[in-house]
Design an enzyme around this catalytic site. Structure first.
Site, PDB file in Angstrom:
ATOM      1  N   ARG A  68       0.834  -1.204   0.000  1.00 13.60           N
ATOM      2  CA  ARG A  68       0.000   0.000   0.000  1.00 13.60           C
ATOM      3  C   ARG A  68       0.867   1.251   0.000  1.00 13.60           C
ATOM      4  O   ARG A  68       0.541   2.247  -0.638  1.00 13.60           O
ATOM      5  CB  ARG A  68      -0.914   0.007   1.229  1.00 13.60           C
ATOM      6  CG  ARG A  68      -2.102  -0.930   1.122  1.00 13.60           C
ATOM      7  CD  ARG A  68      -3.203  -0.531   2.096  1.00 13.60           C
ATOM      8  NE  ARG A  68      -2.800  -0.683   3.489  1.00 13.60           N
ATOM      9  CZ  ARG A  68      -3.450  -0.158   4.517  1.00 13.60           C
ATOM     10  NH1 ARG A  68      -4.524   0.590   4.313  1.00 13.60           N
ATOM     11  NH2 ARG A  68      -3.042  -0.362   5.757  1.00 13.60           N
ATOM     12  N   HIS A 112     -20.209   8.596   1.971  1.00 14.20           N
ATOM     13  CA  HIS A 112     -20.565   7.232   2.366  1.00 14.20           C
ATOM     14  C   HIS A 112     -22.084   7.090   2.336  1.00 14.20           C
ATOM     15  O   HIS A 112     -22.798   7.992   2.787  1.00 14.20           O
ATOM     16  CB  HIS A 112     -20.052   6.946   3.777  1.00 14.20           C
ATOM     17  CG  HIS A 112     -20.346   5.551   4.240  1.00 14.20           C
ATOM     18  ND1 HIS A 112     -19.700   4.452   3.736  1.00 14.20           N
ATOM     19  CD2 HIS A 112     -21.244   5.088   5.155  1.00 14.20           C
ATOM     20  CE1 HIS A 112     -20.173   3.359   4.320  1.00 14.20           C
ATOM     21  NE2 HIS A 112     -21.114   3.720   5.176  1.00 14.20           N
ATOM     22  N   ALA A 176     -29.635  11.476  -3.516  1.00 15.51           N
ATOM     23  CA  ALA A 176     -29.275  12.418  -2.452  1.00 15.51           C
ATOM     24  C   ALA A 176     -27.774  12.706  -2.463  1.00 15.51           C
ATOM     25  O   ALA A 176     -27.343  13.845  -2.244  1.00 15.51           O
ATOM     26  CB  ALA A 176     -29.709  11.867  -1.096  1.00 15.51           C
TER      27      ALA A 176
END
Length: 217
Positions: A68, A112, A176
């Site tokens: 990573r 999220h 939304a």
């Protein structure tokens, strides 16, 4: 000389929220300029869309790196090459290392598909339906090292209907998302945020705040 914040959008898939941010940025008074769309997946459909829009794009395939840290080092180089000041995650399906997150502290935001702190992680709509909640929604927040943590900038709520499936609820939440994410980025880019210990305070004179607190629709 433009005073707009140079913003990168990171995606892993189709990038529907990316599209809403790009469209918003085309408004003359929008304080963020999209200078880069980057993906960790070469096959991401959103990259092709961004290229057709004339945006600068980059692919940093995480599978080509041994760790990573190595992946993020290359990603950071790409961001630096484009003079990026803000990062907006839009369906970017990689967890960042604490070091990378800290480097972009208070300059990297995410959306999220739940009303955080509820239903962090994956399968949010399935879990919301299983829990029997009556209101679902989405949250824009500053990124922290822990998954789906960080000071909340904006939320939008939508109703949950008895007939909902995960797909129908997801579609309503996505609508939304497309409203609230551009409004939240506008606020961040305009400097309308003040930080407390774990919360942000919004300057009510920053404009566009009605969209940040969307009621159920």
């Amino acid at each position: 000389m433009s005073t707009k914040k140079r913003t990168a959008i990171l995606i892993s898939g189709r990038g529907s929220n990316m599209k809403s941010l790009v469209e918003a940025s085309r408004t003359a008074d929008y304080p963020a300029e999209i200078v880069l769309v980057a993906s960790n997946r070469p096959e991401a459909p959103g990259i092709g869309w961004a290229e057709k829009q004339g945006l600068r794009t980059a692919v940093v395939d995480h599978k080509q790196f041994p760790s990573r840290e190595a992946f993020e080092s290359r990603l950071q180089t790409v961001l630096d090459e484009h003079g990026v000041e803000l990062v907006a995650l839009a369906g970017f399906m990689r967890l960042m290392t604490p070091a990378f997150v800290e480097r972009w502290r208070d300059r990297m935001i995410n959306i999220h598909p739940s009303l955080l702190p509820s239903f962090k992680g994956l399968h949010t709509h399935e879990r919301a339906l299983a829990a029997g909640v009556k209101i679902a929604g989405c949250t824009v927040h500053f990124v922290r090292a822990e998954m789906d943590e960080g000071p909340i900038i904006a939320q939008a709520a939508v109703p949950v209907f008895p007939t909902d499936s995960p797909d129908t609820l997801a579609a309503r939440v996505l609508e939304a998302e497309h409203r609230v994410y551009p409004a939240a980025l506008r606020l961040v880019a305009a400097g309308g945020i003040q930080f407390g210990v774990q919360k942000v305070t919004i300057n009510q004179h920053s404009g566009g705040t009605d969209t940040l607190f969307s009621p159920a629709i």
